[in-house]
Design an enzyme around this catalytic site. Structure first.
Site, PDB file in Angstrom:
ATOM      1  N   CYS A 113      -1.007  12.682 -46.320  1.00 57.38           N
ATOM      2  CA  CYS A 113      -1.232  13.796 -45.374  1.00 57.38           C
ATOM      3  C   CYS A 113       0.067  14.271 -44.730  1.00 57.38           C
ATOM      4  CB  CYS A 113      -2.208  13.370 -44.292  1.00 57.38           C
ATOM      5  SG  CYS A 113      -3.747  12.762 -44.977  1.00 57.38           S
ATOM      6  N   HIS A 254      -2.068  17.387 -37.794  1.00 56.15           N
ATOM      7  CA  HIS A 254      -2.806  17.158 -39.041  1.00 56.15           C
ATOM      8  C   HIS A 254      -4.301  17.200 -38.723  1.00 56.15           C
ATOM      9  CE1 HIS A 254      -4.383  15.561 -42.645  1.00 56.15           C
ATOM     10  NE2 HIS A 254      -4.591  14.337 -42.188  1.00 56.15           N
ATOM     11  N   ASN A 284     -10.535  17.521 -43.860  1.00 54.42           N
ATOM     12  CA  ASN A 284      -9.179  16.987 -44.027  1.00 54.42           C
ATOM     13  C   ASN A 284      -8.687  17.331 -45.440  1.00 54.42           C
ATOM     14  OD1 ASN A 284      -6.909  15.411 -44.391  1.00 54.42           O
ATOM     15  ND2 ASN A 284      -7.805  13.557 -43.504  1.00 54.42           N
TER      16      ASN A 284
HETATM   17  O1  UT7 Z   1      -5.806  11.881 -43.064  1.00 54.83           O
HETATM   18  C1  UT7 Z   1      -5.433  10.540 -43.085  1.00 54.83           C
HETATM   19  C2  UT7 Z   1      -5.718   9.895 -41.827  1.00 54.83           C
HETATM   20  N1  UT7 Z   1      -7.124   9.620 -41.713  1.00 54.83           N
HETATM   21  C3  UT7 Z   1      -7.661   9.572 -40.527  1.00 54.83           C
HETATM   22  O2  UT7 Z   1      -6.993   9.840 -39.575  1.00 54.83           O
HETATM   23  C4  UT7 Z   1      -9.096   9.153 -40.406  1.00 54.83           C
HETATM   24  C5  UT7 Z   1      -9.243   8.263 -39.206  1.00 54.83           C
HETATM   25  N2  UT7 Z   1     -10.569   7.718 -38.997  1.00 54.83           N
HETATM   26  C6  UT7 Z   1     -11.635   8.464 -38.606  1.00 54.83           C
HETATM   27  O3  UT7 Z   1     -11.551   9.655 -38.524  1.00 54.83           O
HETATM   28  C7  UT7 Z   1     -12.888   7.722 -38.188  1.00 54.83           C
HETATM   29  O4  UT7 Z   1     -12.632   6.349 -38.160  1.00 54.83           O
HETATM   30  C8  UT7 Z   1     -14.114   8.011 -39.099  1.00 54.83           C
HETATM   31  C9  UT7 Z   1     -14.617   9.405 -38.870  1.00 54.83           C
HETATM   32  C10 UT7 Z   1     -13.746   7.795 -40.554  1.00 54.83           C
HETATM   33  C11 UT7 Z   1     -15.256   7.046 -38.742  1.00 54.83           C
HETATM   34  O5  UT7 Z   1     -15.601   7.180 -37.366  1.00 54.83           O
HETATM   35  P1  UT7 Z   1     -15.720   5.888 -36.443  1.00 54.83           P
HETATM   36  O6  UT7 Z   1     -16.146   6.364 -35.130  1.00 54.83           O
HETATM   37  O7  UT7 Z   1     -14.422   5.148 -36.535  1.00 54.83           O
HETATM   38  O8  UT7 Z   1     -16.902   5.119 -37.124  1.00 54.83           O
HETATM   39  P2  UT7 Z   1     -16.904   3.621 -37.724  1.00 54.83           P
HETATM   40  O9  UT7 Z   1     -16.114   3.557 -38.992  1.00 54.83           O
HETATM   41  O10 UT7 Z   1     -16.575   2.641 -36.634  1.00 54.83           O
HETATM   42  O11 UT7 Z   1     -18.437   3.471 -38.084  1.00 54.83           O
HETATM   43  C12 UT7 Z   1     -19.453   3.482 -37.074  1.00 54.83           C
HETATM   44  C13 UT7 Z   1     -20.806   3.417 -37.746  1.00 54.83           C
HETATM   45  C14 UT7 Z   1     -20.911   2.340 -38.833  1.00 54.83           C
HETATM   46  O12 UT7 Z   1     -22.213   1.786 -38.785  1.00 54.83           O
HETATM   47  P3  UT7 Z   1     -22.468   0.355 -38.093  1.00 54.83           P
HETATM   48  O13 UT7 Z   1     -21.597  -0.622 -38.829  1.00 54.83           O
HETATM   49  O14 UT7 Z   1     -22.050   0.528 -36.662  1.00 54.83           O
HETATM   50  O15 UT7 Z   1     -23.932   0.137 -38.283  1.00 54.83           O
HETATM   51  C15 UT7 Z   1     -20.761   3.104 -40.109  1.00 54.83           C
HETATM   52  O16 UT7 Z   1     -21.382   2.483 -41.202  1.00 54.83           O
HETATM   53  O17 UT7 Z   1     -21.061   4.656 -38.415  1.00 54.83           O
HETATM   54  C16 UT7 Z   1     -21.461   4.402 -39.774  1.00 54.83           C
HETATM   55  N3  UT7 Z   1     -21.036   5.530 -40.587  1.00 54.83           N
HETATM   56  C17 UT7 Z   1     -21.793   6.626 -40.766  1.00 54.83           C
HETATM   57  N4  UT7 Z   1     -23.015   6.968 -40.293  1.00 54.83           N
HETATM   58  C18 UT7 Z   1     -23.492   8.167 -40.653  1.00 54.83           C
HETATM   59  C19 UT7 Z   1     -19.869   5.684 -41.265  1.00 54.83           C
HETATM   60  N5  UT7 Z   1     -19.872   6.869 -41.904  1.00 54.83           N
HETATM   61  C20 UT7 Z   1     -21.051   7.474 -41.619  1.00 54.83           C
HETATM   62  C21 UT7 Z   1     -21.605   8.713 -41.963  1.00 54.83           C
HETATM   63  N6  UT7 Z   1     -22.837   9.009 -41.452  1.00 54.83           N
HETATM   64  N7  UT7 Z   1     -20.996   9.592 -42.754  1.00 54.83           N
END
Ligand code: UT7
Length: 329
Positions: A113, A254, A284
């Site tokens: 990125c 970004h 993204n």
């Molecule tokens: O461009 C390169 C750089 N990349 C980034 O900067 C990305 C950085 N990360 C993020 O943007 C976020 O971490 C995400 C958007 C990817 C995820 O958000 P989060 O608030 O960090 O969620 P999490 O990974 O802690 O997941 C929370 C819950 C999990 O369920 P449990 O374990 O709490 O039951 C996931 O399984 O949300 C669940 N989950 C979803 N639920 C519905 C993960 N993806 C989804 C989804 N829909 N698409």
């Protein structure tokens, strides 16, 4: 001689994928995606459209807006993690051929990125050293070619697209790219990774069966590092250039996640109306995200000639970078 951003262009593919479409594909909801990321829709390239096609369209617009002739361009740098071909030829060589530019320095760089800001720093060095006169830089990605559409944690985030800019010389500091900082830390190499089909795990039926050709991300860990690194980065570049956040006309981060952008903007005390936001409509797009955002602001009539932008990026590697750039179109 300073380097200067003379023009911008972008290309957004036709096929739109909304959050409602994802609700039918994986276990997710529009509400979750919007709340956690700010993304509502993203665009995907057609099956017969490759990264060089997206890039060529963006480049044509940037060249046309620069007023330069094709033969004036003496270098092409394409930042991408989704090149047309795994090893060679480089996507930049294919773009040069598509554009009809012969005998030109052309190569790809891989900084995920952060690729566009890395390419910008190389173009700046080329121009300021006198080695090149007009450099075409491009950030282009067909992220859909490395995304696993069965994986809800990554598939909802990414889109395809391309952005391009012409970097040229000026002796007017008010039109210059004032400063660029780029960096990396390979300790976090597994935060964003495609494990398969490189020299470490060459492509094989087993690699494909394990879906190792697809992008994997430690989302939460990446999120936390992104907020800290992006904030530290902008304070450093502002400080070293004796600027305050109030001197910046547009903060162009970004476009990975609205919550990351919001957290960094708050720490910077950057008013919301100075933050360029396109993540809602494009998702993204990796190396294409910053030039696509600049182009959207330009085409919407918000970004004006002479305004100062602060670019700030973060991505796989891990890599990051920031830049102080006057818009000079
Ligand atoms: O461009 C390169 C750089 N990349 C980034 O900067 C990305 C950085 N990360 C993020 O943007 C976020 O971490 C995400 C958007 C990817 C995820 O958000 P989060 O608030 O960090 O969620 P999490 O990974 O802690 O997941 C929370 C819950 C999990 O369920 P449990 O374990 O709490 O039951 C996931 O399984 O949300 C669940 N989950 C979803 N639920 C519905 C993960 N993806 C989804 C989804 N829909 N698409």
């Amino acid at each position: 001689m300073y380097a200067s951003l003379k023009s911008i262009g972008a290309y957004v593919p036709k096929k739109k994928l909304t959050n409602a479409d994802f609700e039918k594909m994986v276990d997710t909801t529009d509400e979750w995606i919007v709340q956690r990321t700010g993304i509502k829709e993203r665009y995907l390239a057609a099956d017969d459209e490759s990264t060089s096609d997206l890039a060529t369209n963006a480049a044509k617009l940037a060249i046309e807006r620069s007023g330069l002739a094709l033969e004036d361009i003496d270098a092409i740098i394409c930042a991408t993690i989704t090149p047309d071909y795994f090893c060679m030829p480089s996507t930049a060589c294919i773009i040069a051929d598509n554009l009809g530019i012969k005998h030109v320095t052309a190569f790809d760089i891989s900084a995920a990125c952060s690729g566009f800001v890395y390419a910008l720093s190389m173009a700046k060095a080329f121009i300021e050293s006198g080695m090149k006169k007009n450099v075409l830089i491009i950030g282009a990605e067909k992220m859909s070619s490395i995304v696993d559409y069965d994986d809800r944690t990554t598939s909802i985030l990414f889109g395809d697209g391309a952005g391009a800019a012409i970097i040229t010389g000026t002796d007017d500091k008010k039109k210059a790219i004032l400063d660029i900082k780029t960096s990396s830390d390979g300790e976090y190499q597994d935060f964003l990774i495609t494990e398969g089909c490189g020299s470490k795990n060459p492509c094989s039926p087993e690699v494909l069966a394990n879906k190792q050709q697809f992008l994997k991300m430690k989302g939460n860990e990446t999120f936390k590092l992104a907020v800290n690194t992006l904030t530290k980065d902008v304070f450093e570049i502002l400080d070293e250039n004796k600027l305050e956040s109030t001197d910046i006309d547009w903060f162009v981060p970004h476009q990975a996640n609205y919550r990351i952008i919001n957290a960094v903007a708050k720490k910077l005390k950057m008013p919301e109306d100075k933050v360029v936001l396109t993540v809602e409509g494009y998702g993204n797009t990796s190396a294409a995200s910053i030039p696509m955002a600049i182009n959207k602001w330009f085409e919407d009539g918000k970004l004006k000639d002479g305004e100062l932008m602060l670019l700030d990026t973060f991505g796989g590697g891990l890599t990051w970078g920031s830049a102080l750039v006057h818009f000079n179109a």
